[in-house]
Scaffold this active site. Structure first.
Site, mmCIF file in Angstrom:
data_model
loop_
_atom_site.group_PDB
_atom_site.id
_atom_site.type_symbol
_atom_site.label_atom_id
_atom_site.label_comp_id
_atom_site.label_asym_id
_atom_site.label_seq_id
_atom_site.Cartn_x
_atom_site.Cartn_y
_atom_site.Cartn_z
ATOM 1 N N GLY A 48 0.793 -1.226 0.000
ATOM 2 C CA GLY A 48 0.000 0.000 0.000
ATOM 3 C C GLY A 48 0.824 1.274 0.000
ATOM 4 C CG HIS A 49 4.074 3.828 2.032
ATOM 5 N ND1 HIS A 49 5.373 4.162 1.738
ATOM 6 C CD2 HIS A 49 3.538 4.925 2.623
ATOM 7 C CE1 HIS A 49 5.633 5.391 2.156
ATOM 8 N NE2 HIS A 49 4.547 5.873 2.695
ATOM 9 C CG PHE A 50 3.163 5.234 -2.214
ATOM 10 C CD1 PHE A 50 2.143 5.833 -1.488
ATOM 11 C CD2 PHE A 50 4.479 5.615 -1.957
ATOM 12 C CE1 PHE A 50 2.435 6.814 -0.555
ATOM 13 C CE2 PHE A 50 4.768 6.593 -1.010
ATOM 14 C CZ PHE A 50 3.750 7.191 -0.304
ATOM 15 C CB VAL A 55 9.282 4.062 -0.782
ATOM 16 C CG1 VAL A 55 9.749 4.311 -2.208
ATOM 17 C CG2 VAL A 55 8.029 4.847 -0.493
#
Lengths: 151, 82
Positions: A48-50, A55
């Site tokens: 989810g990041h991203f 990262v």
């Protein structure tokens, strides 16, 4: 000096998926410790990041730094740390210098600025290979079970 | 370093950690009551004084340092400066 994850789990209260130290590779008791964390691309937060551009979140780099600080506390005040007190991060002044990606290995080096029984101030550098990716000064409080009972 | 230089240096170090200018740090202001210094900030002040003057401040002294004057007095004692 090498501490594996089992030894680390005997010191830190955190557990997967919130344990951000794989091994401790250098220890100067009461002065400095160096720890490592391999960033497996399968780690959940990368999804989810991203999406499409993974990262490591800065908040989790801070957590890895803070956990390294607690290892340093253990080497400084083992008689307190072995009672498994509660630890509270009370402040952090952090600078991020470069992004951290899947497959990187974070090298976390903590230096004792001042550690006492009830807390500490530690300076921590996070590197990937030889490149500094973040620096911080953090303070944390240590609350022993005895002090909790006294409240 | 003479006593006056030490006093100025301790004041500078403490003010820097607290985050105020040295000329706004009264010598007898109570760290906790007047300057919002909590126990964690007190550890940082102690560490900064230690690093500056290359001394070790005993742990039991930290909670006793409640004003700039007390920090100066303790530093002088540890450095044997009168």
């Amino acid at each position: 000096m090498h501490w594996d994850k089992e030894k680390i789990k005997s010191i830190l209260p955190q557990r997967e998926p919130f344990l951000f130290i794989d091994e401790v590779i250098e220890v100067e008791e009461g002065k400095r410790v160096v720890a490592k964390k391999y960033l497996d691309p399968a780690l959940d937060f990368f999804k989810g990041h991203f999406p499409g551009n993974p990262v490591m979140p800065g908040a989790l780099i801070i957590e890895a730094m803070a956990q390294t600080g607690l290892i340093l506390y253990y080497t400084t005040k083992p008689h307190i740390a072995k009672t498994h007190p509660d630890y509270y991060l009370t402040s952090i002044n952090v600078t991020f210098k470069s992004p951290v990606y899947p497959k990187d290995t974070l090298i976390l080096e903590a230096h004792n600025f001042k550690i006492v029984e009830f807390g500490g101030v530690v300076d921590i550098t996070a590197k990937v290979k030889d490149k500094i990716v973040a620096t911080s000064r953090s303070t944390f409080a240590v609350v022993t079970k005895k002090n909790q009972d006294a409240k | 370093m003479n006593a006056q230089e030490l006093e100025e240096k301790v004041k500078e170090v403490v003010a820097s950690v607290i985050g105020i200018s040295a000329d706004k740090l009264p010598a007898d202001a109570d760290f906790a009551r007047d300057l919002d210094v909590d126990s964690m900030k007190a550890i940082e002040i102690t560490g900064a004084i230690e690093k500056t003057f290359k001394i070790i401040i005993p742990e039991e002294e930290i909670r006793k340092i409640r004003t700039l004057n007390q920090a100066i007095t303790l530093t002088k004692q540890l450095l044997n400066i009168k």
